[in-house]
Write an enzyme that holds these catalytic residues in place. Structure first.
Site, mmCIF file in Angstrom:
data_model
loop_
_atom_site.group_PDB
_atom_site.id
_atom_site.type_symbol
_atom_site.label_atom_id
_atom_site.label_comp_id
_atom_site.label_asym_id
_atom_site.label_seq_id
_atom_site.Cartn_x
_atom_site.Cartn_y
_atom_site.Cartn_z
ATOM 1 N N CYS A 1 -10.105 -1.470 3.819
ATOM 2 C CA CYS A 1 -10.527 -0.428 2.594
ATOM 3 C C CYS A 1 -12.085 -0.348 2.286
ATOM 4 O O CYS A 1 -12.888 -1.350 2.736
ATOM 5 C CB CYS A 1 -9.874 -0.794 1.282
ATOM 6 S SG CYS A 1 -9.861 0.427 0.004
ATOM 7 N N CYS B 1 6.051 0.617 -0.229
ATOM 8 C CA CYS B 1 4.698 0.682 -0.244
ATOM 9 C C CYS B 1 4.022 0.605 1.092
ATOM 10 O O CYS B 1 4.133 -0.341 1.662
ATOM 11 C CB CYS B 1 4.283 -0.518 -1.265
ATOM 12 S SG CYS B 1 2.359 -0.509 -1.552
ATOM 13 N N CYS C 1 -9.215 -6.684 -6.502
ATOM 14 C CA CYS C 1 -8.442 -6.414 -5.372
ATOM 15 C C CYS C 1 -8.419 -6.976 -4.235
ATOM 16 O O CYS C 1 -9.595 -6.942 -3.668
ATOM 17 C CB CYS C 1 -7.908 -4.917 -5.217
ATOM 18 S SG CYS C 1 -7.002 -4.405 -3.902
ATOM 19 N N CYS D 1 1.315 -6.742 -6.321
ATOM 20 C CA CYS D 1 0.093 -5.743 -6.503
ATOM 21 C C CYS D 1 -1.145 -6.546 -6.532
ATOM 22 O O CYS D 1 -1.538 -7.664 -7.290
ATOM 23 C CB CYS D 1 0.106 -5.059 -7.910
ATOM 24 S SG CYS D 1 -1.400 -3.887 -8.301
ATOM 25 N N GLU E 1 -0.258 -4.336 6.548
ATOM 26 C CA GLU E 1 1.183 -4.915 5.618
ATOM 27 C C GLU E 1 1.840 -3.682 4.998
ATOM 28 O O GLU E 1 1.220 -2.660 4.492
ATOM 29 C CB GLU E 1 0.775 -5.740 4.799
ATOM 30 C CG GLU E 1 0.376 -7.033 5.466
ATOM 31 C CD GLU E 1 0.156 -8.265 4.616
ATOM 32 O OE1 GLU E 1 0.357 -9.436 5.086
ATOM 33 O OE2 GLU E 1 -0.350 -8.139 3.514
ATOM 34 N N CYS F 1 -12.898 -2.716 -4.675
ATOM 35 C CA CYS F 1 -12.503 -2.809 -6.140
ATOM 36 C C CYS F 1 -12.677 -4.395 -6.356
ATOM 37 O O CYS F 1 -11.831 -4.993 -5.682
ATOM 38 C CB CYS F 1 -11.311 -2.288 -6.434
ATOM 39 S SG CYS F 1 -11.144 -0.570 -6.481
#
Length: 405
Positions: free
Chosen positions: A140, A133, A147, A369, A119, A144
């Site tokens: 990933c 962005c 997230c 975010c 994305e 985290c």
């Protein structure tokens, strides 16, 4: 461990194998100009003595004009165009889905190859006029806890061509060709989408060289920001290779809490991280580091934490972006109360640090975010698609962009 498969350089899959299989096509969109010169010369499409000239022509067509077909290169001989198409490609990947938020934020789901989707998000009125962005990995490895991207396992690194393609697709949609338009809507690039950019340093560095080249997309390196969770051994290389602005996904002021929020801290604790930041090439009042700090209710938002943050970053040319937590399905975290965020910001401001509170953008399309998550984790039958899609780790705000100008 990350695995890189350079699928962007391959032609569409064929049932033929071995000697009968078609020769893979090299994606020129992912080559820096020196790399393009070498590729053209080695291919035999152009004479060695003319490779540099031809590479300059092609580079401008692809990255300044935004064309996707060699046949459109009017100043290149027809025979040469045909030979280029036999060995190279400049085609865009597929845009699977496009969403537009009520606040103007745009999000694209891009399929780079079968099962490889990311994305990309454009946020208007950020930076000089608008920021993109981009993602550097599919999934990933960092996990985290706050997230959403961290809930998706790493599939692979993106190639330079796939990173640049995200910028090209945004420019297509925004009508940004040619790249020297006076009324451009895209002024900043932030590597704050899916993935940890410093675990894909080579491809990220090449993509930045291509994006910042004055003969092409021509976005200044001082308007390109790379956000990292703290891969300390790569910080110096990032500064030297890219001259990009640095952002640190911080979120805690002590190792015990940061070990929970950002597990990478167990490998590179705060003392090492802060030493690496202080040594970042080019760090100065004109090139400040941005500390990103997501505000989690009852976790890291107390006045004592604000004072600890001031102590932690003392002496570093810096600003702090305070990010109201953006919820996603299944999370246990809550956003800090607005009064707590304002109190936190006031303490930082009194200590001399700019601490803008980021206005959440694109929440209604899960583009804010911490909300991005690619479709590559989804079951491939269209009827089985999951609802949520992934995590953006931040974006430049206007006053930082002006400071960097």
């Amino acid at each position: 461990m990350s695995v890189t498969l350079d699928l962007s350089r391959m032609a569409p899959s064929s049932s033929k194998e071995g000697a009968d299989a078609p020769k893979p096509l090299i994606n020129l969109s992912g080559l820096t100009r020196p790399q393009m010169v070498a590729a053209l010369a080695e291919s035999g499409v152009v004479e060695h003595g003319k490779a540099k000239m031809r590479a300059t022509q092609i580079f401008r067509w692809v990255h300044h004009r935004g064309i996707t077909d060699f046949a459109q290169m009017s100043d290149v001989a027809k025979e040469t165009r045909a030979r280029l198409a036999d060995q190279f490609t400049i085609a865009r990947p597929e845009v699977v889905e496009r969403q537009v938020s009520k606040d103007g934020t745009r999000k694209w789901l891009i399929r780079m190859a079968p099962g490889i989707e990311v994305e990309t998000v454009y946020i208007p009125s950020v930076g000089r006029v608008g920021a993109l962005c981009v993602s550097s990995q599919v999934g990933c490895t960092l996990n985290c806890s706050f997230c959403h991207t961290g809930t998706q396992a790493l599939v692979r690194n993106l190639t330079a061509a796939e990173i640049v393609a995200q910028v090209q697709i945004a420019k297509d949609d925004l009508g940004e060709w040619p790249s020297d338009k006076d009324d451009r809507l895209l002024s900043n690039i932030v590597f704050m989408g899916m993935g940890e950019p410093l675990y894909n340093m080579g491809q990220v560095a090449d993509a930045i060289e291509i994006i910042s080249d004055n003969e092409g997309i021509a976005i200044s390196r001082r308007r390109i920001t790379v956000s990292t969770s703290g891969v300390v051994p790569q910080l110096e290389a990032l500064g030297e290779k890219t001259q990009a602005m640095l952002a640190i996904s911080l979120h805690a002021t002590n190792d015990a809490l940061r070990d929970v929020l950002v597990p990478l801290n167990k490998k590179y604790p705060l003392e090492q991280l802060m030493a690496g930041i202080r040594a970042y090439p080019g760090l100065s009042n004109a090139r400040r580091v941005t500390f990103e700090y997501v505000m989690l209710k009852g976790v890291n938002d107390s006045p004592d934490e604000a004072r600890a943050l001031v102590k932690l970053i003392k002496g570093i040319p810096a600003k702090v972006n305070l990010i109201p937590f953006n919820p996603w399905p299944g999370t246990d975290y809550q956003c800090s109360d607005w009064a707590a965020i304002e109190t936190f910001a006031a303490i930082l401001n009194r200590a001399g640090y700019s601490s803008p509170i980021r206005t959440p953008r694109g929440r209604d399309i899960l583009a804010a975010c911490g909300q991005l998550k690619s479709e590559s984790e989804k079951v491939r039958a269209s009827a089985m698609r999951k609802l949520s899609m992934a995590a953006m780790a931040g974006v430049l705000d206007e006053d930082e962009d002006e400071a960097a100008a």
